[in-house]
Design an enzyme around this catalytic site. Structure first.
Site, PDB file in Angstrom:
ATOM      1  N   GLU A   1      29.384 -56.712 -58.102  1.00  0.00           N
ATOM      2  CA  GLU A   1      30.699 -55.768 -57.541  1.00  0.00           C
ATOM      3  C   GLU A   1      31.297 -56.787 -58.819  1.00  0.00           C
ATOM      4  OE1 GLU A   1      31.295 -57.162 -53.325  1.00  0.00           O
ATOM      5  OE2 GLU A   1      30.882 -59.442 -53.685  1.00  0.00           O
TER       6      GLU A   1
ATOM      7  N   TYR B   1      17.914 -48.053 -52.073  1.00  0.00           N
ATOM      8  CA  TYR B   1      18.750 -46.982 -50.593  1.00  0.00           C
ATOM      9  C   TYR B   1      20.446 -47.272 -50.921  1.00  0.00           C
ATOM     10  CZ  TYR B   1      19.525 -51.662 -49.899  1.00  0.00           C
ATOM     11  OH  TYR B   1      20.287 -53.476 -49.141  1.00  0.00           O
TER      12      TYR B   1
ATOM     13  N   CYS C   1      26.209 -51.346 -51.046  1.00  0.00           N
ATOM     14  CA  CYS C   1      26.445 -50.715 -49.271  1.00  0.00           C
ATOM     15  C   CYS C   1      28.472 -50.634 -49.657  1.00  0.00           C
ATOM     16  CB  CYS C   1      26.313 -52.047 -49.331  1.00  0.00           C
ATOM     17  SG  CYS C   1      26.936 -53.753 -50.348  1.00  0.00           S
TER      18      CYS C   1
ATOM     19  N   GLY D   1      45.988 -18.458 -55.347  1.00  0.00           N
ATOM     20  CA  GLY D   1      46.726 -19.271 -56.961  1.00  0.00           C
ATOM     21  C   GLY D   1      46.435 -17.892 -58.063  1.00  0.00           C
TER      22      GLY D   1
END
Ligand code: ADP
Ligand code: MG
Ligand code: MG
Length: 891
Positions: free
Chosen positions: A757, A863, A843, A105
């Site tokens: 969560e 982790y 997770c 661009g």
């Protein structure tokens, strides 16, 4: 040295490679090469700060810039012994753009600037080659008109084409000086026609026109959008390099070309590249003529008759071989080098880190460690983890024939074959009969989860990269081609059409989710393996990283893949996925549709052995590694029967009527299931469900311990928002654990913890951590609830948000560091304040996204857990996070 203009040439330079931010990649490397004593035509670079000034001051330049440019130009004139605008010995320059990241661009390069009706004659006389001089002039007029004056190059191409047809020429090289003079007159006409004025004859006007066009292109809409989408800050700016021209179009011993210091496809440590005799600039990439090989070996390998550079211009070839060695030793990386040969003399015009395939990247990194050029840490730093995705899924056998039906978006990588089915029920039924299927839908919705789960792969004809199908397939690690609009699907007639070809239910197709291709028939695939250079590199990765990497897995197959790819445990085993099996779903439906606790316990009793068996298999495979099992999470309606047959089947099992079943199913309907009766809310209302699941877990653990293996179950309670939800359910799990341990006289070490969560859980993390032994951030739901954005419904507008740069990166793909990330940090801080040794993982899908992994390392997690196929990507990302900033990829 001045503030705005940096010189280079004649073995010296004001800047160097460390000044990339100021000089741009191209300018910094030109300066660096000069200091290395390489043959680089002299020039100067206007810094990126000039660009910023230009943008901020209504296209105005800083005071004194004009004088600085004039001084820098004088230096070039002295070195070249020519003069800008001199009618006898004119200096010609190129004007080149180059920021610190390469950016499409931006304005293209203008070559041969300084030519006009007068200087072209001087150039002809000086070189003794009128063809060369007129060829250079026509190139300049065409390029300048196109990129600076905005006259489309097509007009010039047309004139050239007509002239060639007139004269019966095939190649541009057949045109002589007289031909170019005729064309130059025609070009003049084109310009007058479009601009109402003549082509600028004053070299200074030409120069400032080109410089202004480069800086101006930084603010053009295409460049602005590109920056937004790629997170390139506005104030980086672009640099402009003005450099003395050297000429590859001066006859049979002149040429232009590109050289890679190693083979960019295989990584082999052999010089590789192409060149064109008697050509200039981008002729090589333009594809008008067929380029020739650099080396004899390469020419022989490719089987062409055109002679190699080694044969045509041997003295320059020897020189180039030396230069590429010098460059690689200096930069300690594979280089992509642009060069020009002027009458056997070699000039180097650009060097940068070369783009390479994933396999080449691995080989080059590992080879360079063996050669002592770089150390293991640098090798690890050089690999782009996202690029590895290509290597980690089953791939089509490259030797195999393929019959392409159509293309769509490469929504989820991997290749798979199967028989075509058009809805979830058929998918489940066919798979129950032992068939492998590919689910083909217009687009998918949550209703299709079951079908997607059993299918080998998914094709949709509508939807983008963040459509339901794409997101879910990536989460499941299944190949998916989304938005294959070249194909037609009729789910009633059960046909898939590609032009006039019709694929019917049960016909076999193959999809390649990395290429976005749908093919007829079964194309053989090969399984990925971590061997050779890849394995060597991964060993270094594990030495470096401090963040643990686990996998999300529930089937023995997934668990095995996870182990093979180096997972250190299972971070999420979704128990509900185990119920989609046709043999079990009946009992699941019985359980859901039960009216009384007794009925429910009856159904659960039938599910218990299955669960126990599943968990035992996982424990055996993981052999002492931690296995996190999430208790039932999704809204129950996901399991409801749809067809009349299914209603009858469940009714029979429950000893009631199909109508009654239909009624009970209706009662379970929710307006917003994502925020409804799901997660631990199921455990609170129907404790027997969690009780039986906990029993299955501990009985399985006891059985595996009895076989002499070690087991570390981690029982995870989902969707907690109120501390009491957690404490009640954790107590229930502890009670069952104690019972089973007593019954089996087995000691089982285990943990109970929770998913974090929901925003409320992040806020109350300190309270929850008083009883929870671990946290696992469920960043999918945390993203949905932090934004108040349903992932399943966001497809219709998130693309627009992306295009407008409002939410540049899909927060379901890469964690929203400033919002959702802040909730994660808060949860970690509050949880660890109460329980310093609290084990914390994540997770969600983000566990396999390199940028997110970097964030999780920084946030202090123990982790990440991701889909088995992304485990190596997460391992590399974790190692790079431990090493600090990844290297900036060269422009
Ligand atoms: P890009 O960023 O598109 O690669 P460059 O600025 O590298 O653009 O220019 C493209 C090509 O133009 C170069 O590869 C080279 O062949 C040619 N070129 C640029 N500057 C010069 C020069 N001073 N002399 C000869 N050729 C040049
Ligand atoms: Mg270039
Ligand atoms: Mg969740």
């Amino acid at each position: 040295m001045s503030d705005w203009v940096y010189n280079f040439g004649d073995g010296a330079a004001d800047g160097g490679v460390e000044m990339r931010a100021l000089l741009g990649g191209k300018g910094a490397n030109l300066a660096e090469m000069c200091k290395l004593g390489l043959p680089v035509p002299p020039g100067f670079t206007l810094t990126t700060e000039v660009c910023t000034h230009f943008a901020k001051h209504g296209k105005g330049y800083p005071d004194g810039l004009e004088a600085e440019v004039a001084r820098a130009l004088k230096r070039i004139e002295e070195i070249m012994e020519t003069r800008f605008g001199d009618p006898e010995r004119p200096l010609l320059v190129s004007v080149r753009s180059g920021g610190r990241a390469s950016m499409p661009g931006m304005m293209d390069t203008v070559l041969n600037l300084g030519l006009n009706d007068e200087t072209v004659e001087g150039l002809a006389r000086g070189s003794g080659d009128a063809r060369f001089a007129t060829d250079s002039y026509r190139r300049f007029v065409q390029m300048y008109a196109d990129v600076v004056l905005g006259v489309d190059h097509g007009h010039f191409e047309d004139r050239l084409q007509w002239h060639k047809e007139d004269k019966g020429y095939a190649l541009d090289t057949e045109l002589g000086a007289d031909d170019w003079r005729i064309l130059l007159a025609a070009y003049e006409g084109v310009i007058r026609e479009h601009l109402g004025r003549d082509f600028p004859q004053d070299p200074n006007e030409q120069l400032w026109g080109a410089i202004g066009a480069v800086f101006g292109s930084w603010m053009n809409p295409r460049a602005i959008t590109y920056r937004k989408l790629h997170g390139i800050p506005e104030d980086w700016g672009t640099a402009v390099t003005v450099q003395a021209m050297v000429f590859g179009n001066m006859g049979p011993e002149s040429a232009t070309g590109v050289c890679f210091t190693r083979n960019p496809a295989t990584g082999e440590s052999k010089m590789y590249g192409e060149f064109l005799v008697n050509a200039q600039g981008e002729d090589v990439v333009a594809g008008i003529r067929t380029p020739q090989s650099l080396t004899i070996a390469e020419r022989e390998a490719s089987g062409t008759k055109l002679p190699s550079m080694e044969e045509v211009i041997p003295e320059a070839f020897v020189e180039l071989a030396k230069v590429q060695g010098t460059l690689e030793n200096h930069y300690r990386d594979m280089q992509d080098v642009e060069f020009t040969i002027e009458r056997t003399r070699l000039w180097i015009l650009q060097t940068r880190g070369g783009k390479r395939t994933t396999n080449a990247a691995l080989k080059i990194a590992v080879d360079m460690v063996a050669e002592g050029l770089i150390d293991e840490r640098e090798a690890v730093r050089r690999i782009d983890p996202a690029q590895l995705d290509q290597l980690l899924h089953p791939m089509l056998d490259p030797e195999a024939d393929r019959d392409i039906l159509g293309h769509g978006l490469p929504a989820s990588p991997g290749a798979a074959s199967g028989k075509v089915v058009f809805n979830t029920e058929d998918a489940e039924a066919w798979v129950a009969r032992g068939e492998r299927v590919i689910l083909v839908r217009e687009e998918t919705s949550p209703e299709d989860i079951g079908g997607m789960y059993v299918a080998e792969g998914i094709v949709t004809v509508r939807g983008g990269m963040t459509s339901h199908a794409a997101v879910v397939a990536r989460g499941m690690g299944k190949p998916c081609v989304a938005g294959a609009s070249e194909l037609g699907v009729d789910t009633k007639a059960k046909t898939l059409t590609a032009g006039d070809r019709v694929v019917r239910e049960g016909d076999r197709i193959t999809i390649d989710g990395a290429a976005g291709a749908v093919m007829l028939g079964a194309v053989p695939t090969i399984r990925p393996e971590v061997t050779g250079d890849f394995a060597k590199l991964m060993a270094w990765v594990d030495e470096i990283r401090t963040l643990g990497v686990r996998a999300n897995a529930e089937t023995p197959e997934d668990a095995l893949t996870a182990l093979e790819f180096g997972a250190e445990g299972i971070g999420l085993s979704r128990t509900e996925h185990m119920f989609f099996d046709p043999e079990r779903i009946v009992h699941m439906r019985e359980m859901i549709l039960a009216d009384t606790e007794a009925e429910r316990r009856g159904a659960l009793g039938k599910l218990l052995p299955y669960q126990r068996q599943d968990f035992a298999a996982l424990f055996e495979i993981m052999d002492g590694l931690p296995v996190t099992i999430r208790l039932l999470d999704p809204p129950l309606h996901e399991f409801l029967p749809h067809t009349a047959d299914e209603m009858v089947e469940v009714a029979t099992a429950l000893g009631t009527t199909a109508d009654e079943v239909r009624l009970r199913a209706l009662r379970l309907r929710e307006a917003n299931p994502m925020l409804g009766h799901r997660g631990c809310r199921l455990g609170i209302t129907y404790p027997e469900i969690y009780e039986v699941q906990a029993r299955a877990i501990f009985e399985a653990a006891a059985a595996v311990v009895a076989k002499g293996q070690k087991v570390v179950p981690e029982v995870m309670i989902p969707l907690v928002s109120v501390t009491a939800e957690y404490t009640i359910l954790a107590e229930l799990v502890d009670t069952v654990a104690a019972e089973v341990m007593k019954e089996t006289a087995t000691e089982i070490p285990y943990l109970v913890g929770t998913m974090i969560e929901l925003p409320r859980a992040c806020l109350l993390a300190g309270e929850i951590a008083k009883s929870a032994q671990f946290f696992s951030f469920g960043t999918n739901d945390l993203t949905q609830t932090a934004y108040g954005l349903s992932r399943d419904d966001s497809g219709s507008f998130l693309a627009a948000y992306h295009d407008k740069g409002i939410i540049p990166i899909d927060p379901f793909v890469s964690i929203d560091v400033e919002g959702v990330g802040e909730l994660v940090r808060l949860g970690v801080k509050r949880g660890r304040a109460v329980r310093p040794d609290l084990k914390i993982g994540i997770c969600g899908e983000h566990g396999g996204d390199p940028a997110s992994v970097r964030f999780f390392q920084d946030a202090g997690l123990d982790y990440v857990s991701c889909s088995p196929f992304r485990v190596p990507i997460a391992r590399i990302a974790a190692a790079q996070a431990a090493l600090g900033e990844a290297v900036e990829i060269d422009a």
